[in-house]
Enzyme design. Structure first.
Site, PDB file in Angstrom:
ATOM      1  N   ASP A   1       0.832  -1.192   0.000  1.00  0.00           N
ATOM      2  CA  ASP A   1       0.000   0.000   0.000  1.00  0.00           C
ATOM      3  C   ASP A   1       0.877   1.256   0.000  1.00  0.00           C
ATOM      4  OD1 ASP A   1      -2.738   1.189   0.425  1.00  0.00           O
ATOM      5  OD2 ASP A   1      -1.769   1.938   2.241  1.00  0.00           O
TER       6      ASP A   1
ATOM      7  N   GLU B   1       1.566  -0.073  -4.936  1.00  0.00           N
ATOM      8  CA  GLU B   1       0.612   0.966  -5.317  1.00  0.00           C
ATOM      9  C   GLU B   1       1.341   2.305  -5.337  1.00  0.00           C
ATOM     10  OE1 GLU B   1      -3.490   3.061  -3.640  1.00  0.00           O
ATOM     11  OE2 GLU B   1      -1.931   2.372  -2.270  1.00  0.00           O
TER      12      GLU B   1
END
Length: 557
Positions: A217, A286
């Site tokens: 993330d 990401e």
């Protein structure tokens, strides 16, 4: 912390021939655990529920699952605020439930990727509880702390994506701490080697448990500048709202100093070194950076000592047009030739692509076109749960919202809840078969019920059947998963490219407009028919006539 388990060979890894590069061109199915299947009847999806539905996922023909966070969390940001990296939140089950899920997934031939949220923790994490007590304790420097300016205001102009300053005052230390997201999500200080060692240790814990990789993330948020310089201003006419919605003042800055720092590359080398100790595992990062996405993706995935792959927001926002896709493909191939992209049109953070891009009344044709397009482009692919059913964005009332992002910027930005509503398994069952609870954590939209799995499995021409056929087609044609891509000249509304691997070359042509179009097959191309699912166009006299949202895939001989 929970102790490491005694892992057996059976539990840790599937007994299949190791393909260390399985991730290259793989299709990964993203599961949002709160909304997939509730097994214990509390209205929240759980690990046991996911396990009970793994046959469905395997039958789609995907290669892996990606689980959004299931770690212990106060759920201020629904799992993206971790308070214990080595345990499962009780709302999802237990570590034993997780082990059972991994074992069953592996038995079905599915790899398991888990979300790893290490740029920040919850403010309830023991590390932060200790760090905030004083400026001299053992973890005093584990988070990003800074003194106020002489007038008591925050150290600089950095902004939180979730609104307001990215600095919050802490009266214990008489300092500000940094948070790129919620106030309750303090940023870890990756300039401290002990922090790097600690988060790598948390990742190792799950590798030892048998996971096959991590979705990292906000992978470009790990470091900020030590000098804490103010970010420069971006003029409104230069806004790129791909990372934050247009109404968010976050877009007013070029984020040079609070993320995407060069120091991150060295840390990613450490991540890769860890992964290399577990052959066959992978990483997908990401990247949220509206100004420098491609450059960062190239840096983070080039060579064999950083991330395996990364996804950007090129196709999670922006325009649905042949021009946009041509430009993005060309830019990726030119500026990141040695990188590897993970493609996605929808996920848990963005409006579902059918609602974002489709013209009203043409959703079915659009869904087929985008499925074929996504599974034909170069890169690995992430499918988001319900995408294979053609689910649209749920329209929720303000009182139904739980997402702090949407609550902050309502009504111009309605947040992420509309993409996170429960899966619909049975059209005529309570809550679509998701749960036996009186109500689920988010409502089940009435218009989703007609798209339920049990209804689509009855029809050979359903969206679900189309996805299954396209996934099988991709798997049976290596040019689509492993091959190179080359753009082919086409009319303005048409996207055309070839995919080539070994002795197979495919021509893929997509009319991305609601009006008919024609594509003249280049003179040097000889087309052979191939049994591609859903293709309605056919070549005739050197031309392909494409109806609205029509496409053609053929073999070049």
């Amino acid at each position: 912390m929970t102790a490491l388990p005694n892992m057996t060979e059976e539990k840790a890894r599937p007994k299949t021939k190791l393909d260390a590069d399985w991730w290259r061109g793989a299709v990964i199915y993203q599961i949002y655990p709160r909304s997939f299947q509730d097994q214990n009847g509390d209205g929240i999806g759980d690990l046991a529920g996911i396990t009970s539905r793994l046959e469905y996922v395997a039958d789609l023909g995907v290669d892996a699952i990606w689980l959004s966070p299931v770690f212990t969390s106060p759920m201020k940001d629904f799992g993206y605020d971790v308070s214990n990296y080595r345990d499962i939140d009780p709302s999802f089950g237990t570590l034993e439930d997780f082990d059972h899920l991994v074992h069953k997934a592996h038995a079905l031939g599915l790899k398991v990727i888990i979300d790893q949220v290490i740029s920040h923790s919850s403010d309830k994490h023991a590390w932060f509880a200790e760090s905030r007590q004083s400026r001299t304790n053992a973890r005093a420097d584990w988070y990003v702390w800074a003194d106020p300016q002489p007038d008591g205001t925050p150290p600089n102009n950095w902004l939180s994506i979730f609104g307001g300053s990215s600095w919050t005052w802490d009266s214990r230390r008489m300092q500000y701490y940094m948070h790129n997201f919620l106030v309750s999500q303090p940023d870890l200080n990756f300039h401290n080697p002990e922090v790097q060692d600690a988060v790598l240790g948390e990742m190792r814990f799950w590798l030892e448990r048998g996971v096959d990789g991590f979705r990292l993330d906000t992978v470009n948020f790990y470091f900020c500048s030590l000098a804490l310089e103010n970010n420069p201003v971006v003029k409104p006419e230069d806004f790129n709202a791909s990372t934050a919605p247009a109404v968010n003042p976050y877009n007013f800055q070029e984020h040079l100093y609070d993320k995407s720092r060069p120091e991150n590359l060295k840390f990613l080398e450490r991540v890769r070194a860890l992964m290399d100790q577990y052959p066959g595992t992978t990483t997908v990062g990401e990247i949220g950076d509206s100004q420098h996405q491609l450059e960062i993706m190239a840096q983070y995935t080039s060579g064999d000592d950083h991330l395996h792959m990364a996804y950007t927001f090129d196709y999670l926002g922006g325009d649905f047009s042949a021009e946009h896709f041509r430009d993005s493909i060309a830019a990726t191939e030119t500026r990141a030739p040695d990188g590897w992209i993970c493609l996605a049109f929808s996920n848990h953070d963005v409006v579902r692509h059918v609602s974002r891009w489709a013209i009203h009344g043409q959703e079915a044709a659009f869904t087929r076109l985008t499925a074929s397009l996504l599974l034909s482009m170069r890169g690995s692919v992430c499918l988001y749960q319900g995408e294979e059913l053609g689910l649209t964005e749920a329209q929720l009332a303000f009182e139904d919202l739980v997402d702090p992002y949407g609550i902050e910027f309502w009504p111009e930005f309605k947040g992420r809840d509309g993409a996170r509503t429960p899966m619909v398994w049975q059209a005529h069952a309570h809550l679509g078969g998701f749960s036996t609870a009186a109500r689920s954590w988010l409502p089940v939209p009435a218009d989703h019920m007609t798209r339920a799995v049990d209804q689509q499995e009855l029809a050979n021409d359903s969206i679900l059947a189309f996805y299954r056929a396209n996934l099988a087609f991709r798997k049976n044609n290596p040019a689509l998963s492993k091959g190179t891509i080359a753009l082919v000249d086409a009319p303005e509304t048409v996207l055309a490219f070839t995919r080539q691997h070994d002795d197979q070359t495919l021509l893929c042509v997509f009319n991305m407009d609601a009006t008919p179009a024609t594509f003249a097959v280049p003179a040097n191309m000889t087309l052979l028919d191939i049994d591609a699912p859903g293709v309605t166009a056919a070549p005739s006299n050197g031309q392909i006539t494409l109806g609205p949202l029509d496409f053609y895939i053929g073999k070049l001989g």
